[in-house]
Write a protein that holds these residues in place. Sequence first.
Motif, PDB file in Angstrom:
ATOM      1  N   GLN A   1       0.828  -1.201   0.000  1.00 54.84           N
ATOM      2  CA  GLN A   1       0.000   0.000   0.000  1.00 54.84           C
ATOM      3  C   GLN A   1       0.869   1.259   0.000  1.00 54.84           C
ATOM      4  O   GLN A   1       0.625   2.194  -0.778  1.00 54.84           O
ATOM      5  N   ALA A   2       1.880   1.281   0.860  1.00 60.00           N
ATOM      6  CA  ALA A   2       2.763   2.451   0.941  1.00 60.00           C
ATOM      7  C   ALA A   2       3.514   2.655  -0.374  1.00 60.00           C
ATOM      8  O   ALA A   2       3.630   3.783  -0.872  1.00 60.00           O
ATOM      9  N   ALA A   3       4.011   1.562  -0.937  1.00 63.98           N
ATOM     10  CA  ALA A   3       4.743   1.664  -2.205  1.00 63.98           C
ATOM     11  C   ALA A   3       3.832   2.135  -3.321  1.00 63.98           C
ATOM     12  O   ALA A   3       4.222   2.980  -4.145  1.00 63.98           O
ATOM     13  N   GLY A   4       2.608   1.607  -3.374  1.00 61.19           N
ATOM     14  CA  GLY A   4       1.676   2.020  -4.410  1.00 61.19           C
ATOM     15  C   GLY A   4       1.389   3.506  -4.345  1.00 61.19           C
ATOM     16  O   GLY A   4       1.364   4.200  -5.377  1.00 61.19           O
ATOM     17  N   GLU A   5       1.177   4.013  -3.149  1.00 60.80           N
ATOM     18  CA  GLU A   5       0.897   5.436  -2.992  1.00 60.80           C
ATOM     19  C   GLU A   5       2.090   6.286  -3.428  1.00 60.80           C
ATOM     20  O   GLU A   5       1.921   7.319  -4.081  1.00 60.80           O
TER      21      GLU A   5
END
Length: 220
Positions: free
Chosen positions: A21-25
């Motif tokens: 999730q953090a990487a996608g954002e």
Amino acid sequence: MSATPREPRKDGEATRQRILQAAGELFAAVGYAEASNKAVAAKADVDLASINYHFGSRNGLYLAVLDEARRRFLDIADLQRIVLGEQPATEKLRALVELVVHKAAQSRDNWHLRVLAAEILAPSPHGQAHLQAERPMKLSLLKTLFSEITAIPVDDPALTRCILCVTAPWAMLLIGPRGASGALHEILDMPADAVCTHLYHFALAGLQATGQHHARQQGL
């Protein structure tokens, strides 16, 4: 004496999802080149070793992000389920249009579509090859469906042109909203059913007209 196998941490999947999730954002916000593992780790509140443990490398993390984004938009399993179903071809087309429009609307305010759009507009070293791995199967499925509607043989180049004409608006729903305003945003603000109905009738009319033209050319 053999070592006792270490049990996986119970919070391992939760950690993996938090990193994803953090990487996608971050990838959506600043792009692949600018989103370092250090920044991802800080955003996900994990150490760098956790990224390597779950994804192997920064490239592995990015490919996992692309896979999740692609799954959220139009997974190959969705396409197979619709195209290989038992319903009439026109109903399959309607179901496919509905799926694309609803997923585009649902993903408008999260990172999934923005990551895919960024990869299409500014390809990374490995992302394009990864995304294109499913392309032959997707093209084959679409040709099968469009052949059912038009009665054009699946190996006829006309069906490739049909794919371009029918799916171009779907691609615009993906790419267009990224950092832009105007007609595409206006369309995404419209009731999804109205957008689905319009795209469906437009695509169906074009496919049927192409099929009729092909039949006349063949003297059928």
